[in-house]
Design a protein around this motif. Sequence first.
Motif, mmCIF file in Angstrom:
data_model
loop_
_atom_site.group_PDB
_atom_site.id
_atom_site.type_symbol
_atom_site.label_atom_id
_atom_site.label_comp_id
_atom_site.label_asym_id
_atom_site.label_seq_id
_atom_site.Cartn_x
_atom_site.Cartn_y
_atom_site.Cartn_z
ATOM 1 N N ILE A 213 46.954 43.967 31.509
ATOM 2 C CA ILE A 213 46.621 44.883 30.419
ATOM 3 C C ILE A 213 47.023 46.315 30.780
ATOM 4 O O ILE A 213 47.608 47.042 29.973
ATOM 5 C CB ILE A 213 45.102 44.783 30.117
ATOM 6 N N VAL B 58 39.640 41.859 25.497
ATOM 7 C CA VAL B 58 40.513 42.502 26.472
ATOM 8 C C VAL B 58 41.355 41.447 27.195
ATOM 9 O O VAL B 58 42.534 41.627 27.449
ATOM 10 C CB VAL B 58 39.672 43.324 27.471
ATOM 11 N N LEU B 59 40.716 40.309 27.499
ATOM 12 C CA LEU B 59 41.446 39.240 28.180
ATOM 13 C C LEU B 59 42.358 38.480 27.222
ATOM 14 O O LEU B 59 43.396 37.958 27.621
ATOM 15 C CB LEU B 59 40.465 38.253 28.807
ATOM 16 N N ILE C 154 32.425 30.123 33.285
ATOM 17 C CA ILE C 154 32.050 29.997 34.700
ATOM 18 C C ILE C 154 31.181 31.174 35.175
ATOM 19 O O ILE C 154 30.153 30.938 35.822
ATOM 20 C CB ILE C 154 33.301 29.829 35.595
ATOM 21 N N ILE D 299 40.224 30.531 40.480
ATOM 22 C CA ILE D 299 40.460 30.396 39.043
ATOM 23 C C ILE D 299 40.027 31.657 38.296
ATOM 24 O O ILE D 299 40.702 32.117 37.375
ATOM 25 C CB ILE D 299 39.775 29.124 38.482
ATOM 26 N N VAL D 300 38.926 32.262 38.767
ATOM 27 C CA VAL D 300 38.464 33.460 38.072
ATOM 28 C C VAL D 300 39.456 34.602 38.253
ATOM 29 O O VAL D 300 39.783 35.312 37.306
ATOM 30 C CB VAL D 300 37.062 33.864 38.560
ATOM 31 N N PHE E 214 37.967 49.195 28.728
ATOM 32 C CA PHE E 214 37.644 48.824 30.097
ATOM 33 C C PHE E 214 37.120 50.028 30.877
ATOM 34 O O PHE E 214 36.170 49.901 31.658
ATOM 35 C CB PHE E 214 38.892 48.250 30.769
ATOM 36 N N PRO F 190 44.911 38.999 34.176
ATOM 37 C CA PRO F 190 45.042 39.582 32.845
ATOM 38 C C PRO F 190 44.629 41.048 32.798
ATOM 39 O O PRO F 190 45.236 41.840 32.083
ATOM 40 C CB PRO F 190 44.119 38.723 31.988
ATOM 41 N N LEU F 191 43.601 41.402 33.562
ATOM 42 C CA LEU F 191 43.176 42.798 33.556
ATOM 43 C C LEU F 191 44.293 43.695 34.072
ATOM 44 O O LEU F 191 44.588 44.740 33.498
ATOM 45 C CB LEU F 191 41.923 42.979 34.424
ATOM 46 N N ILE G 93 41.333 27.479 29.261
ATOM 47 C CA ILE G 93 40.826 28.848 29.239
ATOM 48 C C ILE G 93 39.318 28.911 29.000
ATOM 49 O O ILE G 93 38.635 29.800 29.503
ATOM 50 C CB ILE G 93 41.589 29.695 28.188
ATOM 51 N N VAL H 87 42.525 33.999 36.033
ATOM 52 C CA VAL H 87 42.423 34.126 34.592
ATOM 53 C C VAL H 87 41.671 35.380 34.160
ATOM 54 O O VAL H 87 41.701 35.747 33.001
ATOM 55 C CB VAL H 87 41.790 32.864 33.988
ATOM 56 N N ILE H 88 41.036 36.066 35.077
ATOM 57 C CA ILE H 88 40.369 37.299 34.658
ATOM 58 C C ILE H 88 40.998 38.531 35.304
ATOM 59 O O ILE H 88 41.336 39.489 34.617
ATOM 60 C CB ILE H 88 38.863 37.215 34.938
ATOM 61 N N PHE I 168 29.845 39.732 46.195
ATOM 62 C CA PHE I 168 30.241 38.647 45.304
ATOM 63 C C PHE I 168 29.254 38.512 44.154
ATOM 64 O O PHE I 168 29.628 38.373 43.001
ATOM 65 C CB PHE I 168 30.316 37.346 46.092
ATOM 66 N N THR J 103 36.311 28.635 42.713
ATOM 67 C CA THR J 103 35.845 29.552 41.681
ATOM 68 C C THR J 103 36.587 30.881 41.758
ATOM 69 O O THR J 103 37.077 31.395 40.750
ATOM 70 C CB THR J 103 34.336 29.801 41.840
ATOM 71 N N ILE J 104 36.666 31.408 42.980
ATOM 72 C CA ILE J 104 37.337 32.702 43.127
ATOM 73 C C ILE J 104 38.777 32.609 42.656
ATOM 74 O O ILE J 104 39.261 33.460 41.915
ATOM 75 C CB ILE J 104 37.292 33.166 44.600
ATOM 76 N N PRO K 291 46.410 39.547 27.051
ATOM 77 C CA PRO K 291 47.351 39.006 28.049
ATOM 78 C C PRO K 291 47.426 37.487 28.021
ATOM 79 O O PRO K 291 48.514 36.920 28.216
ATOM 80 C CB PRO K 291 46.792 39.471 29.389
ATOM 81 N N ILE K 292 46.291 36.844 27.741
ATOM 82 C CA ILE K 292 46.317 35.382 27.664
ATOM 83 C C ILE K 292 47.244 34.943 26.537
ATOM 84 O O ILE K 292 48.048 34.019 26.689
ATOM 85 C CB ILE K 292 44.891 34.831 27.460
ATOM 86 N N PHE L 116 32.974 23.757 38.929
ATOM 87 C CA PHE L 116 33.294 24.970 39.661
ATOM 88 C C PHE L 116 32.053 25.768 40.026
ATOM 89 O O PHE L 116 31.958 26.329 41.112
ATOM 90 C CB PHE L 116 34.229 25.858 38.835
ATOM 91 N N VAL M 90 36.922 29.156 32.063
ATOM 92 C CA VAL M 90 36.968 30.414 32.789
ATOM 93 C C VAL M 90 36.055 31.445 32.155
ATOM 94 O O VAL M 90 35.445 32.265 32.839
ATOM 95 C CB VAL M 90 38.408 30.934 32.841
#
Lengths: 404, 410
Positions: free
Chosen positions: B43, A249-250, A279, B31-32, B390, B39-40, A273, B35-36, A235, B28-29, A253-254, A216, A276
């Motif tokens: 939360i 924090v993640l 990456i 999957i990130v 956060f 979840p945020l 997981i 999974v990121i 980006f 990449t975008i 929810p995970i 990735f 991620v």
Amino acid sequence: MNALRHGLVTSLLLGVLWLMVVATTVAVVISFTTGDAARPALLGCVVMGLVAGLLTLFINHKVAAWVIGLALAIAFVYSPLSPIVLAEGLESSRKLIAGILLGVSTAIPLEYMLRGLGPGKLTRHVFEEAVIRFLLGVGYIFFTAIVLVPFYVMVMTSLKSQQALLKNPLDFSIDFTQGTALFRSYFELFTQFNFGQYLWTSFYVSVLTVVITLLFSVPGAYAVARLEFRGRAAFSRSILLIYMVPLIVLALPIYIVYSMTGLRNTVSGLILIYPVTTIPVALYMLQGYFRGLPEEVEEAGLMDGLSRLKVIWKITLPLALPALVSVSLYIFMIAWNEFLLAFMLLDDPNKFTLTRGVSMLNSSEIPRQHLMAGSVIATVPVMVLFLTLERFMTRGLTAGSVKG
Amino acid sequence: MTSNTPPTSKGALAKREARLAWGLLTPTITIVSLVILLPLLAIFWISFKPIGLADLRTITPVVKESLRKKGDDYRIEYRVRNSSQSKPIENVSFTDIIPNDLTLSNVTEPCALAGNVLTCTFGTMDPGYSERLRFPVLLNTDKDTAESISEGSKPVVVGKGDSVLTNSEFTLDNFRRIFDSKEFASVLWATVFYTVVGTIGALVVGLFAALLLNRSFKGQGILRGLYLFPYVSPIIAVAFTWVTLFDPFSGSFNVLLLQMGVTEQPINFFGQKPQALLMVTVFEIWRYFPLSFLFILARMQSIDTDMYEAADMDGASPFQKFWYLSVPQLLGILSVLFLLRFIWTFNKFDDIFLLTGGNAGTRTLTVNVYEQAFAISNIGAGAAVAVVIFAVLLCFSVLFLKYVSREEGL
């Protein structure tokens, strides 16, 4: 300050201070290796330090200073003014060993520190040089001690038996006469606690994490580093931001999602997981490397009719190979050492990774040496990797960073 | 006359390049963000929900069918219950196909028989509801076959419990709870102390280590590798080693202190109030000084040596050289390291969790997330703490982008 800048004062002072450091160190070393009671004595340190400082100042011959220092230390250890007090009733040979240790670690460094000092007034330069040499000596001892002691304790505890450990927690001497029984904790971990399987799980989870992460992040990092497109700066920044989101924090929810979808308690959930979390790190490291590569080579490739993808495959990647090794190692290390997610997501002892397995050993019913043996098993593979590929590893660490 | 300005529209080549860039970035975008970012968002959502660990199980009506014999008569029994003790289920009903060899009679409310389909409607099922419905049945076959065919056709249950996660019930209780509690002050203090002292400590110790190694001598490489050990080894191994080493009963360090006459009583390093926080901070410094030392050393070795030679000519003493030449050169990397390490120390969870479990006044914000969500089983409150974390991080990252990105050239 000016009063200190006198050869005599400086050498006496440094002599006393150095002796305090050395006496404490030698006492700790004796305690940690033999378990005998040994402690430094202040008065002995002061007196011997004064004598040693004075002698070193006036003896200008290197070897003579060493020999006299050694003799002095042995004499002091047998006198009532010994800088190191050993337990009562120890045989005389122990004292001799203490004296030799003390002598060697006093005479040689002290001679080096006080080199170039005369009895009279000193220039600022000479004075500060001497002080710096003293501080360096203290620094090497201090840092080596704080790094080595925990690892020494880890390895040695894993080789002890429960009774020996409780009898004298300081006695780390190894009884070689017991032969292979020395490694009984390791043996039990592999036969009764399934550690062979944990080792394998950790290994393939880490390797897969590395592979998926690279798949990735290599294209992504290249795009950010080389190609022009709108939103590139944004980006690039968001990589850094994402890099800073804490795992805990993640994790919440995970955990919830995994509980509901049945991915909890599966190794594949973990493999899903881990990449991620790595990456963003890999993207951040790799884009830095790609930027450092000469653009002209790639442009030459484009001119000669290669497509961008071919340029990446045939020119950029081979050039960035050392970087890829560094990044892979770093990611392997992160995945291997990962604890939080494994701890939260895995409950079934058949699916544990190594770190999760070790944390299971932290219970009052399982003896301490098992816990330490597990720690050694978890540490050794990363250490071996680190020591054999240190050059890449150090580079990976500095480039990537500052991830904790 | 035409002016010589570059073309304003993008050329075909530039467009193609941008397309390729997005193509390379899309995986990449995706999957990130999956999974990121999701979840945020989750939360934030959860932090306003009254949800505990037990609510994660989905609530469903449960129906069990069995064939019973009473005297000479047979009957079919449906045991219906709500799986949750606390939440109602709406629109519950079930249908079951009665096999041909069985004949139901006396079908009463809430059920009705249409042909060979039995339908029972319950409406709203109260929490903890449990009932048995029994209907007499005539068997046209022997008992065993009847049993297997009647239980072979499973009743189809409809009705879904209202999941706290998805309904429209919101509350501020979670935030009220974490801010009101007396603990919050101590959590905040632990976090500030741990982060500030840990960061500065690791930097200062790292600077000293770098000074030690910034000279060439035999064994320099070995020492450098050795000093990186604490950082490279798994956290779980070193944390447990520290716990073993400092154990009040069987720890070597306490025995050493007793023997040297430093203390009279063994010290419970990780279990008592003032020392525990200090010890986890010391651990943090011990574990992360290698990182700062590596960076500082790299910077030191890139400083031009000419400058030092010039200073030597002018008669500068070693301390003067360090203070007036080295320190200004190192300020840049030191401030970047400070900011990054600050954020990472703030985020740290594993270390404290493994060393003390957040006891004895060492509960930082991150440990509090775990404590609230799993130890007290209140996921909502845990999420609320995560939201606070956060928010704090967002403030840091503004600072970070302002200073660090400039240094790093991003």
